[in-house]
Design a protein around this motif. Structure first.
Motif, PDB file in Angstrom:
ATOM      1  N   ARG A 327       7.727  45.139  81.126  1.00 30.51           N
ATOM      2  CA  ARG A 327       8.362  43.861  81.437  1.00 30.51           C
ATOM      3  C   ARG A 327       7.730  43.186  82.648  1.00 30.51           C
ATOM      4  O   ARG A 327       7.323  42.016  82.595  1.00 30.51           O
ATOM      5  CB  ARG A 327       9.850  44.100  81.679  1.00 30.51           C
ATOM      6  N   ASP A 331       4.399  41.780  80.517  1.00 30.37           N
ATOM      7  CA  ASP A 331       4.973  40.598  79.876  1.00 30.37           C
ATOM      8  C   ASP A 331       5.184  39.455  80.869  1.00 30.37           C
ATOM      9  O   ASP A 331       4.638  38.365  80.706  1.00 30.37           O
ATOM     10  CB  ASP A 331       6.297  40.964  79.201  1.00 30.37           C
ATOM     11  N   GLU A 332       5.972  39.690  81.903  1.00 30.59           N
ATOM     12  CA  GLU A 332       6.271  38.631  82.864  1.00 30.59           C
ATOM     13  C   GLU A 332       5.150  38.462  83.892  1.00 30.59           C
ATOM     14  O   GLU A 332       5.002  37.387  84.473  1.00 30.59           O
ATOM     15  CB  GLU A 332       7.591  38.939  83.568  1.00 30.59           C
ATOM     16  N   ASN A 334       4.725  39.361  86.917  1.00 35.65           N
ATOM     17  CA  ASN A 334       5.017  39.039  88.310  1.00 35.65           C
ATOM     18  C   ASN A 334       4.767  40.217  89.245  1.00 35.65           C
ATOM     19  O   ASN A 334       4.932  40.098  90.457  1.00 35.65           O
ATOM     20  CB  ASN A 334       6.463  38.516  88.479  1.00 35.65           C
TER      21      ASN A 334
END
Length: 958
Positions: A327, A331-332, A334
């Motif tokens: 995640r 995906d993100e 960050n």
């Protein structure tokens, strides 16, 4: 000498951490029983160890590993920064790691180093919170010498005050060096907040004020050595090619006089934590923000489950196979690094989860994402399959590393220091094997609690408001996801991680009229940047990482090879993999690389290198009219016709998931492999380009000759015939042995070399091949990943004087004819086989070779190369070899390529079968001169119609 930057064997390795921490991380692998009574199949360490404790308290552990020639002596001392209980005296355990190399009266530093060098040894040391470890690996015949000099320095260390002060400044320099790492400072602050009374409050390096005062502590240094370097705190581990009884006797001889100590001091216990804490480090120079969340963790135990359970839980939950990693990182995007760090320690310590955040504004979001996952762990158990997979990966990941003496001894040391017992590692793994999902959940509920939590951040820029306000874990919630991809993994202790991406696409797939497209496409991927970064930006980004990403194209394969230190793994993937997944395909790069490929063909191959030129031309002549009938670089007309759209189309069609084989090697964790799998899962689906057929090479009737006319001083010669024997063929070992005897590449003992170069001094070397060996004049061994469906038997006569060209051909054919007609003798067979049984290991000695050959074995559908060759050679008889020679080789029906200046004159001599004399500057034995007359008159029967002259400018034009 250095503080330990360890090999992490846990399911998720703290890649960022291990590169920055000064203190040691124990090898995070679990294990079980004791040395002398191992049960095959249940213990991680299968060796029968001999253990003995001397009357002075010194513990001896001898481990015959069954691995030949080498011995590792590893000496863990139960003295680390944990033992630095006196105020103002932190950092002395690490300091003594340095001082122990300052010598004794009997063996001053120069003499000690001379002895170690003479032993061909590799030596170093490291300091951790709980131990200082010294290790030396060397040839077995030097065991007594090493034990003797080590005994002397452990018992009689002697250094003047000047050396002491010099080394104290070096230690300060090491601290200053480490202080440039933000993670180092963050962990100093974290530990200072977490501990009030226990010595884990300071790192292995010690408090700065104590390090600065070290030059004034000469007298105390003597006291420290006298207190802590004592036999009852020391274990001598001797692993490798050893006789236990003799080894124990040697140790007793040199170490039994070491006097037992009497000093004892308790390490103060840390009281229970009383509330969550937050600390922030304001970093003075630009850097990405760091967020860590730590909890009090239990002490290491091979009996109680808590430590193993918590470590396993954090690995599963924050490693690269975890949903949170997918995640935040994938995906993100960050976070660029997410890690967990649960070092094994003698006393309760800290387990840390950390992240490096790309933007300061995301710091609170990332912290809360970690806390949400922690909260879920207390409420939701992991699945039985997740745990089973993690235990399996952890256990077999460790076993996979225990393939050499030094690693076995090093792994032992990281566990032996707890109880000075060989069995600790095996017991710990048995404990891990017994873990259940309920055990992991119980550990979460016991240790992942608000009161023991320490959140630490570091940033150059301001972080969002609210970062200092810590939410309660009960208020947080989690999320999930995953990805997969098959990878061949070769685990080793090497910190340099290499991976290869082998696609079933090569120059045999070049469309007609677009010869060179496969090579140009690969060059565009490796050398034209990604969609986000131009190639100069990629180069600059990889420079400080010392990372590389390169291509190799052959007839059937395109291989992209990557090399990066494990510490830089995440950053490297973000730079390198977009080159393949999202190529830049800029027009200016296309023009540049297209010109470079054309110049490589015209200048580097044809104009500047007759030797490689001749070899390449022989290949194309033998396989003319087939997909192998042009160089990998292509033809001039083919390269000129390629467009950027052609490259894009080839890239889309060739580089698919179904056409890919992946291998990775080095100190790579399962989580690193998982991150590579996830990234490569973005490749297009599909099987790739249509499979090529087996090319049918031209088998001449007699000798067919091409003379390439070129203005050159010497005459280059290559000749050969098509070969259906590849590594998957049962006759491969036999022909491999035959070509080795005849003319192994750059081997001065081979037959052709002896006859042509050594005896007659005609040239630089003479070699035979049964597999493609491009770039042979620059290398001792061929590159891996040159797999072909059909091969070429070739003899390469390195350039001779033009007047000797005809004779050189006759001489080589004469020797080849003798081999075909008479075969090898039993003695030649046995000598060559014995050589190859060992040389096969030399061929695959490097990390790149081992990985490449393993992928080649997949491609050919054969066993691992060294096993295949050794098994095949072991079964051979001289009759088998001679039968294979007669079946597959010929001295009469061959394609020949000459590169020479006087093409017409050479053709006339060849066709006329004129006598070819040879003269020497030095006297030769009469039998050689007599043989030369026979060879010079040897009839080759070359027909005029079978000799063609080609101007060099026309070769590879189209």
């Amino acid at each position: 000498m250095s503080t330990f930057k360890p090999t992490a064997l846990a399911l998720s390795a703290p890649i960022l951490l291990t590169s920055l921490l000064a203190s040691a991380v124990s090898l995070a692998a679990p294990a079980a029983p004791t040395g002398s009574a191992n049960k095959a199949g249940s213990d991680v360490l299968p060796f029968k160890a001999v253990e003995k404790t001397l009357p002075n308290g010194l513990k001896i552990i001898v481990v015959p590993t069954g691995l030949p020639n080498l011995v590792s002596v590893t000496i863990p001392v139960q003295t680390g920064s944990r033992n630095e209980v006196e105020p103002g005296k932190s950092g002395f355990a690490h300091f003594f790691e340095h001082m122990m190399f300052r010598g004794t009266k009997a063996y001053p530093p120069e003499k000690y180093q001379e002895i170690i060098t003479r032993a061909g040894a590799r030596q170093n040391a490291y300091t951790s919170d709980d131990l200082t470890n010294y290790y030396t690996t060397f040839a077995k015949e030097d065991l007594e010498t090493v034990l003797k000099v080590e005994a002397d320095r452990f018992q009689h260390l002697d250094y003047p005050i000047e050396a002491f002060k010099t080394e104290s400044r070096a230690v300060l320099g090491e601290y200053n060096k480490n202080s440039a790492n933000p993670m180092q400072k963050l962990f100093e602050v974290q530990r200072d907040a977490a501990f009030n009374t226990h010595t884990y409050k300071h790192t292995t390096m010690g408090f700065l004020k104590d390090i600065e005062d070290m030059p004034n502590q000469y007298e105390y240094s003597k006291v420290f050595f006298d207190r802590w370097y004592r036999p009852e705190k020391t274990t001598i581990i001797v692993a490798g090619d050893v006789d236990p009884k003799k080894t124990v006797a040697m140790i007793e001889k040199y170490w039994s006089g070491w006097k037992k100590g009497s000093y004892s001091v308790p390490v103060p216990s840390e009281p229970a934590a009383s509330g969550a804490q937050y600390r922030h480090v304001a970093w003075q120079t630009p850097t990405l923000p760091l967020v860590t969340v730590a909890f009090r963790a239990p002490a290491f135990s091979d009996k109680e489950k808590d430590s193993a359970a918590l470590s396993m839980l954090l690995s599963l939950s924050f490693g690269r196979t975890s949903p949170l990693y997918k995640r935040l990182v994938q995906d993100e995007q960050n976070v660029d690094q997410l890690f967990d760090y649960s070092p094994n320690r003698v006393d309760p310590n800290l387990a840390t989860i950390g992240a490096r955040v790309k933007k300061p504004l995301d710091a609170v979001y990332v912290r809360d994402a970690i806390l949400e996952t922690v909260a879920r762990l207390r409420d939701t158990p992991v699945t039985a399959k997740e745990l089973a997979d993690a235990k399996s990966a952890q256990k077999y990941g460790l076993i996979r590393t225990l393939d050499n003496t030094e690693q076995i001894a090093a792994t032992l040391a990281s566990y032996v220091h707890f109880d000075r017992s060989y069995g600790t590692l095996n017991r710990y793994y048995r404990l891990v094997d017994s873990l259940t999902p309920a055990d992991l959940q119980a550990a979460a509920r016991k240790y992942l609690v608000d009161d023991s939590m320490v959140v630490t951040t570091l940033a150059h820029d301001a972080l969002p408001a609210g970062i200092e306000t810590l939410p309660k874990l009960a208020a947080m919630t989690p999320k999930a996801s995953n990805a997969n991809f098959d990878v061949l993994v070769q685990k080793s202790e090497l910190p340099q991680v290499r991976f290869k991406l082998l696609f079933a696409a090569g120059s045999a797939h070049d469309p007609k009229g677009k010869e060179g497209l496969a090579a140009l496409t690969a060059a565009m991927v490796a050398s034209s940047g990604s969609r986000e970064r131009k190639i100069d930006e990629v180069t600059k980004a990889l420079f400080p990482l010392a990372g590389s990403f390169s291509e190799q194209v052959d007839k059937e394969m395109t291989t992209f090879s990557s090399s990066i230190h494990k510490d830089n793994w995440n950053e490297y993937l973000a730079i390198a993999l977009p080159l393949l997944l999202e190529p830049g395909f800029r027009d200016e790069d296309f023009r540049r690389l297209k010109d470079a490929q054309k110049n490589a063909l015209l200048l580097d191959l044809k104009d500047n290198n007759e030797e490689e030129f001749g070899k390449e031309r022989l290949q194309t002549n033998v396989y003319a009219g087939t997909p192998y009938g042009h160089p990998v670089l292509g033809t001039v007309a083919g390269i000129e016709s390629i467009t950027l759209d052609d490259v894009k189309t080839f890239w889309r069609q060739a580089y698919t998931g179904g056409a890919l084989r992946v291998g990775i090697s080095g100190d790579v964790s399962d989580a690193m492999t998982a991150s590579l799998k996830t990234a490569l899962a973005r490749l297009p689906l599909g099987s790739g380009l249509p499979a090529t057929t087996v090319p049918q090479g031209r088998k001449p009737d007699g000798l067919e000759v091409e003379i390439i006319e070129k203005n050159t001083r010497a005459t280059a010669i290559s000749f050969g015939l098509p070969l259906e024997v590849t590594r998957s063929h049962p006759d491969f070992p036999a022909l491999w042995l035959a070509k080795t005897w005849l003319g192994e590449h750059r081997a001065s003992s081979s037959h052709l070399y002896q006859q042509i170069r050594e005896l007659r001094g005609m040239n630089y070397g003479d070699y035979a091949y049964i597999e493609a060996f491009p770039r042979g004049m620059f290398q001792f061994f061929p590159n891996p990943n040159l797999g072909r469906k059909a091969q070429l038997f070739e003899i390469w006569i390195r350039p001779v004087a033009p007047q000797n060209g005809h004779f050189a051909l006759r001489l080589a054919l004469s020797e080849l004819g003798k081999l075909v007609d008479n075969g090898l003798t039993q003695q030649d067979f046995e000598t060559t086989r014995d050589y190859l049984m060992k040389n096969v290991f030399v061929m695959t000695a490097t990390q790149d070779q081992r990985l490449g050959y393993a992928l080649d074995s997949q491609w050919y559908g054969t066993p691992e190369f060294t096993k295949m060759m050794r098994d095949g050679l072991a079964k051979l008889t001289v009759a088998d070899v001679n039968a294979a020679i007669k079946k597959h080789l010929s001295a009469r029906n061959l394609s020949v390529v000459f590169i020479t200046k006087d093409a017409a004159g050479l053709k006339k001599a060849l066709v006329s079968d004129a006598f070819s004399p040879i003269t020497y500057d030095a006297a030769k034995p009469q039998e050689v001169l007599d043989e030369d007359k026979v060879i010079g008159a040897m009839k080759l029967g070359i027909k005029a119609e079978n000799v063609r002259i080609t101007p060099a400018a026309q070769v590879f034009a189209k």
